[in-house]
Design a protein around this motif. Sequence first.
Motif, PDB file in Angstrom:
ATOM      1  N   SER A 142       0.795  -1.223   0.000  1.00 41.88           N
ATOM      2  CA  SER A 142       0.000   0.000   0.000  1.00 41.88           C
ATOM      3  C   SER A 142       0.830   1.276   0.000  1.00 41.88           C
ATOM      4  O   SER A 142       0.294   2.357  -0.189  1.00 41.88           O
ATOM      5  CB  SER A 142      -0.942   0.010   1.209  1.00 41.88           C
ATOM      6  N   VAL A 143       2.132   1.182   0.216  1.00 46.05           N
ATOM      7  CA  VAL A 143       2.995   2.361   0.232  1.00 46.05           C
ATOM      8  C   VAL A 143       4.272   2.047  -0.537  1.00 46.05           C
ATOM      9  O   VAL A 143       4.497   0.916  -0.948  1.00 46.05           O
ATOM     10  CB  VAL A 143       3.348   2.783   1.679  1.00 46.05           C
ATOM     11  N   SER A 144       5.136   3.041  -0.673  1.00 48.23           N
ATOM     12  CA  SER A 144       6.412   2.824  -1.345  1.00 48.23           C
ATOM     13  C   SER A 144       7.244   1.813  -0.565  1.00 48.23           C
ATOM     14  O   SER A 144       7.378   1.911   0.648  1.00 48.23           O
ATOM     15  CB  SER A 144       7.183   4.137  -1.450  1.00 48.23           C
ATOM     16  N   PRO A 145       7.844   0.853  -1.254  1.00 49.36           N
ATOM     17  CA  PRO A 145       8.673  -0.140  -0.570  1.00 49.36           C
ATOM     18  C   PRO A 145      10.108   0.326  -0.353  1.00 49.36           C
ATOM     19  O   PRO A 145      10.905  -0.397   0.222  1.00 49.36           O
ATOM     20  CB  PRO A 145       8.638  -1.316  -1.547  1.00 49.36           C
ATOM     21  N   ILE A 146      10.440   1.522  -0.796  1.00 49.83           N
ATOM     22  CA  ILE A 146      11.813   1.996  -0.745  1.00 49.83           C
ATOM     23  C   ILE A 146      12.048   2.771   0.545  1.00 49.83           C
ATOM     24  O   ILE A 146      11.342   3.713   0.856  1.00 49.83           O
ATOM     25  CB  ILE A 146      12.125   2.886  -1.968  1.00 49.83           C
ATOM     26  N   ASP A 147      13.053   2.372   1.313  1.00 51.34           N
ATOM     27  CA  ASP A 147      13.439   3.050   2.552  1.00 51.34           C
ATOM     28  C   ASP A 147      14.320   4.229   2.181  1.00 51.34           C
ATOM     29  O   ASP A 147      15.434   4.052   1.704  1.00 51.34           O
ATOM     30  CB  ASP A 147      14.190   2.074   3.461  1.00 51.34           C
ATOM     31  N   THR A 148      13.822   5.417   2.386  1.00 50.17           N
ATOM     32  CA  THR A 148      14.598   6.609   2.050  1.00 50.17           C
ATOM     33  C   THR A 148      15.194   7.241   3.300  1.00 50.17           C
ATOM     34  O   THR A 148      15.509   8.410   3.317  1.00 50.17           O
ATOM     35  CB  THR A 148      13.714   7.641   1.320  1.00 50.17           C
ATOM     36  N   GLY A 149      15.353   6.447   4.348  1.00 54.65           N
ATOM     37  CA  GLY A 149      15.902   6.950   5.603  1.00 54.65           C
ATOM     38  C   GLY A 149      17.404   7.097   5.544  1.00 54.65           C
ATOM     39  O   GLY A 149      18.026   7.040   4.487  1.00 54.65           O
TER      40      GLY A 149
END
Length: 189
Positions: A142-149
């Motif tokens: 349901s959301v972006s699977p990419i961790d942009t942390g």
Amino acid sequence: NFFKFFACLFLIFSWLLSGWPPIWQNPRIPPKIREVQAAVTYVASSAHVTNGTTATLTISKPTGTVNNDIMIAVINQKGNQVITAPAGWTLIHTINNGIINQATVFWKRAASEGTSYNFTKPTDDNLLWHGAISSFSGTVTSVSPIDTGTGAPTEIANASSNTITATGIDPTVANTMVIFAAFRGDDFT
């Protein structure tokens, strides 16, 4: 006595249904249902595709990829041109080693689409470029699977070594799969 009994009963029910103390919320009724996610799993990768004679690079969808799998495409080129992905692909990051190579990374959630994807660059500069797509299942839907942390993405450019080294990555999301993509530059002759 009858009146006192009903007055007392009325006060008790009013108090219970007023929400104070919160006795009906511990545990919450009905209980909150959480979406269960399977572990992120590698599915497959497409064959590595190389092209040095056109401005289009066609990469096949990895075998076994199904709807809602996440596909990661890594395109490497010598010419440092802007790579354009097909519709539905999202840019994650572009890495340039400052000398001769550039890598561009995209992601896409698989849907009922074709079996291959055409990535393009503005001009055919007769320089070699290549790429591949890898698929992963069990990701959030349901959301972006990419961790942009913090720590993602990490890029290290070392123009004078044949050694590829990665620093530590500290994902900000639990159960994160770390994907390592690297390239080595040469004069491509």
